[in-house]
Design a protein around this motif. Structure first.
Motif, PDB file in Angstrom:
ATOM      1  N   PHE A  29       0.699  -1.123   0.103  1.00  0.00           N
ATOM      2  CA  PHE A  29      -0.219  -0.061  -0.040  1.00  0.00           C
ATOM      3  C   PHE A  29       0.728   1.236  -0.011  1.00  0.00           C
ATOM      4  CE2 PHE A  29      -2.677   3.249   1.872  1.00  0.00           C
ATOM      5  CZ  PHE A  29      -3.323   3.440   1.233  1.00  0.00           C
ATOM      6  N   ARG A  30       0.731   1.621  -1.203  1.00  0.00           N
ATOM      7  CA  ARG A  30       0.730   3.429  -1.167  1.00  0.00           C
ATOM      8  C   ARG A  30      -0.030   4.563  -1.174  1.00  0.00           C
ATOM      9  NH1 ARG A  30       4.622   0.238  -0.192  1.00  0.00           N
ATOM     10  NH2 ARG A  30       7.108   0.879  -1.017  1.00  0.00           N
ATOM     11  N   VAL A  31      -0.248   5.943  -0.323  1.00  0.00           N
ATOM     12  CA  VAL A  31      -1.093   7.056  -0.766  1.00  0.00           C
ATOM     13  C   VAL A  31      -0.633   6.916  -2.376  1.00  0.00           C
ATOM     14  CG1 VAL A  31      -2.088   8.884  -0.004  1.00  0.00           C
ATOM     15  CG2 VAL A  31      -1.061   7.408   1.987  1.00  0.00           C
ATOM     16  N   THR A  32       0.759   7.301  -2.760  1.00  0.00           N
ATOM     17  CA  THR A  32       0.748   7.859  -3.329  1.00  0.00           C
ATOM     18  C   THR A  32      -0.282   6.635  -4.544  1.00  0.00           C
ATOM     19  OG1 THR A  32       2.563   7.393  -4.111  1.00  0.00           O
ATOM     20  CG2 THR A  32       2.417   9.150  -3.957  1.00  0.00           C
ATOM     21  N   GLY A  33       0.002   5.224  -4.730  1.00  0.00           N
ATOM     22  CA  GLY A  33      -0.660   4.712  -5.336  1.00  0.00           C
ATOM     23  C   GLY A  33      -2.196   4.861  -5.870  1.00  0.00           C
ATOM     24  N   LEU A  34      -2.231   4.890  -4.511  1.00  0.00           N
ATOM     25  CA  LEU A  34      -4.248   5.015  -4.436  1.00  0.00           C
ATOM     26  C   LEU A  34      -4.715   5.865  -5.026  1.00  0.00           C
ATOM     27  CD1 LEU A  34      -6.477   4.250  -2.986  1.00  0.00           C
ATOM     28  CD2 LEU A  34      -5.934   5.599  -1.221  1.00  0.00           C
ATOM     29  N   CYS A  35      -3.842   7.182  -5.346  1.00  0.00           N
ATOM     30  CA  CYS A  35      -4.074   8.228  -5.685  1.00  0.00           C
ATOM     31  C   CYS A  35      -4.009   8.476  -7.544  1.00  0.00           C
ATOM     32  CB  CYS A  35      -3.371   9.592  -5.511  1.00  0.00           C
ATOM     33  SG  CYS A  35      -3.504  10.070  -3.991  1.00  0.00           S
ATOM     34  N   LEU A  36      -2.866   7.745  -7.841  1.00  0.00           N
ATOM     35  CA  LEU A  36      -2.549   7.041  -9.570  1.00  0.00           C
ATOM     36  C   LEU A  36      -3.720   5.663 -10.072  1.00  0.00           C
ATOM     37  CD1 LEU A  36       0.827   7.329  -9.215  1.00  0.00           C
ATOM     38  CD2 LEU A  36      -0.005   8.449 -10.400  1.00  0.00           C
ATOM     39  N   LEU A  37      -4.005   4.912  -9.132  1.00  0.00           N
ATOM     40  CA  LEU A  37      -5.143   4.168  -9.376  1.00  0.00           C
ATOM     41  C   LEU A  37      -6.450   4.515  -9.411  1.00  0.00           C
ATOM     42  CD1 LEU A  37      -5.258   0.864  -9.601  1.00  0.00           C
ATOM     43  CD2 LEU A  37      -6.520   0.965  -7.172  1.00  0.00           C
ATOM     44  N   PHE A  63       2.360   4.859 -11.638  1.00  0.00           N
ATOM     45  CA  PHE A  63       1.377   3.618 -10.710  1.00  0.00           C
ATOM     46  C   PHE A  63       2.451   2.443 -10.441  1.00  0.00           C
ATOM     47  CE2 PHE A  63      -0.576  -0.800  -9.911  1.00  0.00           C
ATOM     48  CZ  PHE A  63      -1.506   0.189  -8.369  1.00  0.00           C
ATOM     49  N   LEU A  64       2.401   2.257 -11.347  1.00  0.00           N
ATOM     50  CA  LEU A  64       3.782   0.846 -11.318  1.00  0.00           C
ATOM     51  C   LEU A  64       5.125   1.215 -10.825  1.00  0.00           C
ATOM     52  CD1 LEU A  64       3.328  -1.756 -14.481  1.00  0.00           C
ATOM     53  CD2 LEU A  64       2.451  -1.111 -12.059  1.00  0.00           C
ATOM     54  N   ILE A  65       5.176   2.490 -11.120  1.00  0.00           N
ATOM     55  CA  ILE A  65       6.834   3.122 -10.192  1.00  0.00           C
ATOM     56  C   ILE A  65       6.853   3.570  -8.812  1.00  0.00           C
ATOM     57  CG2 ILE A  65       8.257   5.346 -10.470  1.00  0.00           C
ATOM     58  CD1 ILE A  65       7.833   5.355 -13.312  1.00  0.00           C
ATOM     59  N   ALA A  66       5.385   4.043  -8.636  1.00  0.00           N
ATOM     60  CA  ALA A  66       4.926   4.653  -7.487  1.00  0.00           C
ATOM     61  C   ALA A  66       5.042   3.505  -6.269  1.00  0.00           C
ATOM     62  CB  ALA A  66       3.769   5.343  -7.051  1.00  0.00           C
ATOM     63  N   VAL A  67       4.535   2.474  -7.169  1.00  0.00           N
ATOM     64  CA  VAL A  67       3.715   1.192  -6.180  1.00  0.00           C
ATOM     65  C   VAL A  67       5.268   0.505  -5.606  1.00  0.00           C
ATOM     66  CG1 VAL A  67       3.356  -1.545  -5.450  1.00  0.00           C
ATOM     67  CG2 VAL A  67       1.735   0.296  -6.859  1.00  0.00           C
ATOM     68  N   PHE A  68       6.956   0.318  -6.205  1.00  0.00           N
ATOM     69  CA  PHE A  68       7.637   0.123  -5.658  1.00  0.00           C
ATOM     70  C   PHE A  68       8.875   0.869  -5.571  1.00  0.00           C
ATOM     71  CE2 PHE A  68       6.020  -3.225  -8.879  1.00  0.00           C
ATOM     72  CZ  PHE A  68       5.968  -4.487  -8.212  1.00  0.00           C
ATOM     73  N   LEU A  69       8.371   2.609  -5.222  1.00  0.00           N
ATOM     74  CA  LEU A  69       9.693   3.305  -4.555  1.00  0.00           C
ATOM     75  C   LEU A  69       9.288   2.757  -3.329  1.00  0.00           C
ATOM     76  CD1 LEU A  69       8.885   6.728  -6.260  1.00  0.00           C
ATOM     77  CD2 LEU A  69      10.809   4.847  -6.538  1.00  0.00           C
TER      78      LEU A  69
END
Length: 123
Positions: A29-37, A63-69
């Motif tokens: 879980f990433r907050v930035t990933g949720l926004c991009l999703l 999104f893929l970059i944000a999830v793995f950063l």
């Protein structure tokens, strides 16, 4: 006919990738990933009306970059100026609890999944 205009792409492939993205976000879980999703869902609706995939592709890659950063942005109010703070997972000891009270670290909880961010941007 382009591949992106086929019924297979519009009805099966895009929703399948979106569902896989939801599971990926649930795992790490990433907050930035949720926004991009959420932006990805909006770009899919835009794609259904216009058949343009450029926006959807860029948001999916973001999104893929944000999830793995190893960094994330959390809407947590911390004392001091906006900055990166280390995220510490696991059971905290007494010294780590004192550091968390001073605002030097953020305690992430006891359950470790293995893909937590290392640093969190707080303000």
């Amino acid at each position: 006919m382009k591949f992106t205009q086929t019924l297979f792409f519009k009805i099966l492939l895009c929703p399948a990738l979106f569902i896989m993205s939801v599971f990926l976000l649930a795992y790490s879980f990433r907050v930035t990933g949720l926004c991009l999703l959420l932006a990805l869902a909006g770009s899919y609706i835009y794609f259904l009306y216009t058949a343009r995939t450029r926006l959807m592709r860029w948001i999916f890659v973001g999104f893929l970059i944000a999830v793995f950063l190893p960094i994330d942005v959390w809407p947590v109010n911390h004392p001091g100026p906006p900055r990166f703070i280390p995220l510490v997972m696991g059971m905290p000891g007494p010294e780590l609890s004192h550091r968390a009270k001073r605002g030097e670290v953020i305690l992430g909880g006891c359950i470790v999944s293995g893909n937590e961010p290392r640093w969190v941007w707080v303000w």
